[in-house]
Motif scaffolding. Structure first.
Motif, short mmCIF file in Angstrom:
data_model
loop_
_atom_site.label_atom_id
_atom_site.label_comp_id
_atom_site.label_asym_id
_atom_site.label_seq_id
_atom_site.Cartn_x
_atom_site.Cartn_y
_atom_site.Cartn_z
N PHE A 82 1.12 2.91 -11.05
CA PHE A 82 0.77 3.69 -9.86
C PHE A 82 0.44 2.77 -8.70
CE2 PHE A 82 -2.70 5.51 -7.31
CZ PHE A 82 -2.04 6.59 -6.74
N ARG A 83 -0.37 1.75 -8.95
CA ARG A 83 -0.76 0.82 -7.88
C ARG A 83 0.47 0.10 -7.32
NH1 ARG A 83 -6.52 -0.40 -8.49
NH2 ARG A 83 -6.27 -1.83 -6.75
N ARG A 84 1.40 -0.30 -8.21
CA ARG A 84 2.62 -0.95 -7.73
C ARG A 84 3.44 0.00 -6.85
NH1 ARG A 84 2.25 -3.42 -12.82
NH2 ARG A 84 3.43 -1.78 -13.84
N LYS A 85 3.56 1.26 -7.29
CA LYS A 85 4.34 2.24 -6.52
C LYS A 85 3.67 2.52 -5.17
CE LYS A 85 6.62 4.59 -10.33
NZ LYS A 85 6.77 5.87 -11.06
N VAL A 86 2.36 2.63 -5.15
CA VAL A 86 1.65 2.84 -3.89
C VAL A 86 1.94 1.67 -2.96
CG1 VAL A 86 -0.62 2.97 -2.78
CG2 VAL A 86 -0.17 4.30 -4.83
N GLY A 87 1.91 0.46 -3.49
CA GLY A 87 2.20 -0.73 -2.68
C GLY A 87 3.60 -0.68 -2.09
N MET A 88 4.58 -0.28 -2.90
CA MET A 88 5.96 -0.20 -2.41
C MET A 88 6.08 0.87 -1.31
SD MET A 88 8.23 -0.81 -5.92
CE MET A 88 8.56 0.90 -5.98
N GLU A 89 5.47 2.03 -1.53
CA GLU A 89 5.53 3.10 -0.54
C GLU A 89 4.81 2.70 0.75
OE1 GLU A 89 7.47 5.53 -0.77
OE2 GLU A 89 7.85 5.70 -2.90
N PHE A 90 3.68 2.03 0.61
CA PHE A 90 2.93 1.57 1.78
C PHE A 90 3.78 0.61 2.61
CE2 PHE A 90 -0.17 -1.37 3.78
CZ PHE A 90 -0.84 -0.46 4.57
N GLU A 91 4.44 -0.32 1.96
CA GLU A 91 5.30 -1.27 2.68
C GLU A 91 6.45 -0.55 3.37
OE1 GLU A 91 4.55 -4.41 3.34
OE2 GLU A 91 2.73 -4.21 2.13
N ARG A 92 7.04 0.46 2.70
CA ARG A 92 8.12 1.22 3.33
C ARG A 92 7.62 1.95 4.57
NH1 ARG A 92 11.98 4.29 -0.90
NH2 ARG A 92 10.40 5.89 -0.61
N LEU A 93 6.43 2.51 4.50
CA LEU A 93 5.86 3.19 5.66
C LEU A 93 5.61 2.19 6.80
CD1 LEU A 93 3.40 5.60 3.86
CD2 LEU A 93 5.45 6.26 5.14
N LEU A 94 5.13 1.01 6.46
CA LEU A 94 4.90 -0.01 7.49
C LEU A 94 6.21 -0.41 8.17
CD1 LEU A 94 2.35 -2.42 5.80
CD2 LEU A 94 1.92 -0.83 7.67
N ASN A 95 7.27 -0.47 7.39
CA ASN A 95 8.57 -0.89 7.93
C ASN A 95 9.34 0.26 8.57
OD1 ASN A 95 8.28 -3.61 7.16
ND2 ASN A 95 8.86 -3.08 5.07
N GLY A 96 8.75 1.45 8.56
CA GLY A 96 9.39 2.59 9.19
C GLY A 96 10.58 3.12 8.42
N ASP A 97 10.69 2.83 7.13
CA ASP A 97 11.80 3.29 6.30
C ASP A 97 11.56 4.74 5.91
OD1 ASP A 97 13.81 3.76 4.50
OD2 ASP A 97 13.21 2.23 3.08
N MET A 98 12.31 5.64 6.49
CA MET A 98 12.13 7.06 6.21
C MET A 98 13.27 7.61 5.36
SD MET A 98 9.32 7.73 7.45
CE MET A 98 8.14 7.11 8.58
N THR A 99 14.03 6.73 4.70
CA THR A 99 15.17 7.21 3.91
C THR A 99 14.72 8.10 2.76
OG1 THR A 99 15.11 5.19 2.58
CG2 THR A 99 16.64 5.24 4.43
#
Length: 122
Positions: A82-99
């Motif tokens: 869960f922590r790894r997935k949260v980290g990945m999602e957080f980075e995507r949000l920071l990068n503006g990836d809305m795919t």
């Protein structure tokens, strides 16, 4: 001002979390909340990253414990994942990836189309 509905909701949430201390949220929801904290200046991006991450030595200790005590092992691994997935999602949000949002809406459109399709009788 009547705060009883808010109190009731908070009490319900507290009892839910005490019923299952291993309960986790959707990683994207967690990442969105953390992203908001960084966007509004409540926390720095780096402090959020530190909050999400599990230091390697701690993870190794937790995994060693999980191997020794299999009853808790699945839950520990689930929380680490869960922590790894949260980290990945957080980075995507920071990068503006809305795919991921576009992909979900495409999938939703496909489901709606399939449900509303008129079967051909013949």
């Amino acid at each position: 001002m009547n705060i009883s509905p808010a109190y009731e909701l908070r009490r319900d949430l507290a009892s839910f979390s005490s019923d299952n201390p291993w309960a986790i949220r959707n990683p994207l929801d967690e990442a969105r909340d953390l992203h908001r904290m960084a966007a509004y200046g409540s926390c720095t991006v780096e402090s959020i990253r530190e909050l999400i991450s599990v230091p390697p030595e701690i993870e190794a200790t937790l995994l060693a414990y999980a191997d020794k005590y299999p009853k808790d092992g699945d839950r520990i691994r689930c929380v680490l994942q869960f922590r790894r997935k949260v980290g990945m999602e957080f980075e995507r949000l920071l990068n503006g990836d809305m795919t991921f949002i576009e992909a979900s809406s495409d999938a939703l459109e496909d489901i709606i189309e399939a449900e509303t399709a008129v079967p051909v009788l013949g």
